[in-house]
Write a protein that holds these residues in place. Structure first.
Motif, short mmCIF file in Angstrom:
data_model
loop_
_atom_site.label_atom_id
_atom_site.label_comp_id
_atom_site.label_asym_id
_atom_site.label_seq_id
_atom_site.Cartn_x
_atom_site.Cartn_y
_atom_site.Cartn_z
N PRO A 2 8.01 -1.49 -2.80
CA PRO A 2 6.95 -1.10 -1.98
C PRO A 2 7.09 0.29 -1.45
CG PRO A 2 8.09 -2.99 -1.28
CD PRO A 2 8.57 -2.91 -2.54
N VAL A 3 8.27 0.45 -1.08
CA VAL A 3 8.56 1.59 -0.24
C VAL A 3 8.45 2.73 -1.16
CG1 VAL A 3 10.41 3.07 1.04
CG2 VAL A 3 9.92 0.60 1.42
N ARG A 4 8.81 2.65 -2.55
CA ARG A 4 9.05 3.83 -3.35
C ARG A 4 7.50 4.19 -3.96
NH1 ARG A 4 11.04 3.52 -9.59
NH2 ARG A 4 10.96 5.61 -10.18
N ILE A 5 6.78 3.01 -3.93
CA ILE A 5 5.53 3.17 -4.60
C ILE A 5 4.76 4.23 -3.25
CG2 ILE A 5 3.31 2.16 -4.58
CD1 ILE A 5 4.72 -0.42 -5.74
N SER A 6 4.86 3.78 -2.09
CA SER A 6 4.35 4.62 -0.95
C SER A 6 4.63 6.00 -1.05
CB SER A 6 4.40 3.94 0.44
OG SER A 6 3.95 2.57 0.46
N ALA A 7 6.03 6.06 -1.07
CA ALA A 7 6.70 7.55 -1.38
C ALA A 7 6.04 8.18 -2.52
CB ALA A 7 8.14 7.40 -1.48
#
Length: 205
Positions: A81-86
């Motif tokens: 999820p963090v990578r998607i947001s970035a």
């Protein structure tokens, strides 16, 4: 810049070879999904595919179905999820025309034969999703009741907020179109397209 967001469901029965004799029952949904992906391909230079394992598998199948050849990034909402947001944040600042394809179903509690049996709460829940998708209402999708979505077996509950955050920065610049809504097999399926308006052409005068 992300200029379009497509929303599609991910039932395995979309694949005719999996559906077998039941394939014709989803012909309209299948056609709507294929047209959505074809439209994204026509208006964007690259794609970000977001979903769960099953959603990514069906998403890849849809892309292959329409002969997608543009650059593609894939993200599992449960694993990164963090990578998607970035990545979405970076895409918003890109000079490219980027599309996102978000794979997720509505509630699976629409009938007595549904995977989650019938739950009357699914009616208002799915109605709110349909309205949000038709009007590019990012606020509703971003603030979904995740506990309720989980109880209603709505896989889209974990995916849709990522798309909503893209739109939330400039909600007035987005338009929504709900192209399909039905609940065969007691599961709500939606096909929708959000497009960003007022994008200057990059192809010259």
């Amino acid at each position: 810049m992300i200029t379009a967001i497509g929303f599609a469901p991910h039932p395995p029965l979309l694949v005719p070879e999996v559906a077998s004799g039941a394939a014709p029952e989803l012909d309209t949904l299948r056609a709507a999904c294929e047209q959505l992906v074809a439209d994204l391909d026509a208006i964007c230079d690259s794609l970000i595919l977001i979903g769960s394992d099953q959603g990514l598998a069906i998403g890849r199948w849809l892309l292959a179905r329409v002969g997608w050849t543009s650059p593609l990034l894939e993200f599992d909402v449960l694993a990164e999820p963090v990578r998607i947001s970035a990545e979405l944040s970076q895409a918003m600042n890109s000079d490219e025309r980027i599309a996102a394809l978000v794979m997720g179903d509505g509630s699976a509690c629409r009938s007595l034969k549904a995977p989650g049996y019938f739950d009357e709460r699914s009616i208002d829940f799915d109605d709110s999703i349909a309205k949000a998708l038709s009007t590019a209402d990012a606020t509703t999708l971003e603030n979904l009741d995740q506990n309720l979505a989980t109880e209603l077996l709505a896989a889209g509950g974990q995916v849709w907020p990522f798309a909503a955050r893209v739109v939330a920065t400039e909600p007035q610049r987005w338009r929504g179109e709900l192209r399909y809504r039905d609940d065969p097999y007691g599961v709500s399926y939606f096909v929708a397209l959000w497009t960003r308006v007022g994008i200057p052409s990059t192809t010259g005068p």
